[in-house]
Design an enzyme around this catalytic site. Structure first.
Site, PDB file in Angstrom:
ATOM      1  N   ASN A 194       0.810  -1.224   0.000  1.00 58.56           N
ATOM      2  CA  ASN A 194       0.000   0.000   0.000  1.00 58.56           C
ATOM      3  C   ASN A 194       0.843   1.275   0.000  1.00 58.56           C
ATOM      4  O   ASN A 194       0.453   2.286  -0.560  1.00 58.56           O
ATOM      5  CB  ASN A 194      -0.992   0.005   1.167  1.00 58.56           C
ATOM      6  CG  ASN A 194      -0.328  -0.120   2.520  1.00 58.56           C
ATOM      7  OD1 ASN A 194       0.792  -0.626   2.627  1.00 58.56           O
ATOM      8  ND2 ASN A 194      -1.007   0.322   3.558  1.00 58.56           N
ATOM      9  N   GLU A 198       3.928  -3.887  12.429  1.00 60.92           N
ATOM     10  CA  GLU A 198       2.913  -2.854  12.187  1.00 60.92           C
ATOM     11  C   GLU A 198       1.788  -3.529  11.418  1.00 60.92           C
ATOM     12  O   GLU A 198       1.921  -3.807  10.222  1.00 60.92           O
ATOM     13  CB  GLU A 198       3.473  -1.669  11.401  1.00 60.92           C
ATOM     14  CG  GLU A 198       2.451  -0.566  11.215  1.00 60.92           C
ATOM     15  CD  GLU A 198       2.948   0.591  10.376  1.00 60.92           C
ATOM     16  OE1 GLU A 198       2.098   1.427   9.990  1.00 60.92           O
ATOM     17  OE2 GLU A 198       4.148   0.656  10.092  1.00 60.92           O
ATOM     18  N   CYS A 255      -2.626   2.135   7.271  1.00 59.47           N
ATOM     19  CA  CYS A 255      -2.718   1.548   8.608  1.00 59.47           C
ATOM     20  C   CYS A 255      -3.519   2.439   9.561  1.00 59.47           C
ATOM     21  O   CYS A 255      -4.194   1.945  10.466  1.00 59.47           O
ATOM     22  CB  CYS A 255      -1.316   1.331   9.184  1.00 59.47           C
ATOM     23  SG  CYS A 255      -0.280   0.260   8.181  1.00 59.47           S
TER      24      CYS A 255
END
Length: 283
Positions: free
Chosen positions: A148, A244, A278
């Site tokens: 992403n 993450e 995120c």
């Protein structure tokens, strides 16, 4: 006497496609576990000499790579746009500009950030004792990065690892290998010594091989499911891991907020990068 010609084995590859058109953009190797091990060995051999350099010497390479990225920003933005499907303007504003800022910041701030620090040990200090935090390179950092933000996420982690005196082995998403290869190209042209940044392209098997290659730390950005597998594999070797993973991020609007501004922020926070972030607004 007849001579039998054995068929040659084609090298394993992954293909990068433009998600907007389905057009093939290029191909990259699907690195085997043996090739990953070789990359880690090269990185480990190159790391001590790099760690012996001053922060200023390391920073000079980072700033040269930054200059190259700045000069080629439109070309890189187009590559990111084609390989991810995001608009080139978003590639520039959300990936390239933040990366340029991070490169500038860590090139200039790392020496101070990693300066030894004295710890107050109370009454023991009156007994002729002292205590300090001293930062030393870990060695080889393995980075497994997502699709992403295929430029900003790995590039920022590469910069911080290098400035701390480490070598890096980067495994990008199989959907965006060409951008990672471009990162490697920028640092090579900036004069980074061979072996300090190894790019191992491939699929999940390549990422698993990197975890099993006994690197000194793993930086993983991706899904919760894969993150659990990375943590489980790294635990076998007590390898430190930074994960993450995905979240379900709320946006809190206080009673005295400007609702027009908050509404615009909510839309941007939810749908920038097509919502694939995120920290995007989820609820």
């Amino acid at each position: 006497m007849s001579v039998q010609t054995l068929p040659q084995t084609k090298p394993r590859q992954i293909i990068s496609y433009d998600p907007a058109t389905g057009k093939e953009l290029g191909r990259a190797p699907l690195c085997s576990p043996e090739e990953v091990q070789q990359a880690v060995r090269r990185a480990r051999a190159a790391q001590p000499a790099w760690a012996s350099l001053t922060f200023r010497q390391r920073a000079s390479v980072i700033l040269k790579a930054r200059e190259l990225m700045l000069n080629e920003r439109e070309e890189i933005a187009e590559l990111v746009a084609h390989e991810t499907g995001k608009p080139a303007t978003e590639a520039l504003s959300m990936e390239i500009v933040p990366t340029l800022d991070a490169m500038h910041y860590f090139a200039h701030a790392s020496e101070n950030l990693l300066r030894p620090r004295k710890i107050d040990i109370g009454q023991y200090g009156k007994m002729g004792r002292s205590s300090r935090i001293v930062y030393k390179p870990l060695g080889v950092i393995g980075i497994i990065s997502p699709w992403n933000f295929p430029l900003a996420t790995p590039a920022d982690e590469v910069v911080t690892a290098l400035m701390a005196g480490n070598a890096v082995v980067l495994k990008p998403s199989e959907l965006t290998p060409l951008i990672a290869l471009k990162i490697g190209d920028l640092f090579t042209r900036a004069g980074l010594p061979s072996g300090l940044l190894e790019i191992v392209t491939g699929d999940g098997s390549t990422g698993a091989a990197l975890v099993d290659a006994r690197v000194d730390k793993i930086m993983f950005t991706g899904s919760v499911v894969t993150g659990k597998r990375v943590a489980e594999s790294a635990a076998k070797y007590l390898t430190p891991v930074v994960l993450e993973l995905g979240g379900k991020d709320p946006m809190v609007v206080l009673h005295d907020a400007n609702l027009d501004i908050a509404a615009r922020g909510a839309v941007w926070g939810a749908f920038a990068n097509a919502g694939q972030a995120c920290a995007s607004v989820e609820r």
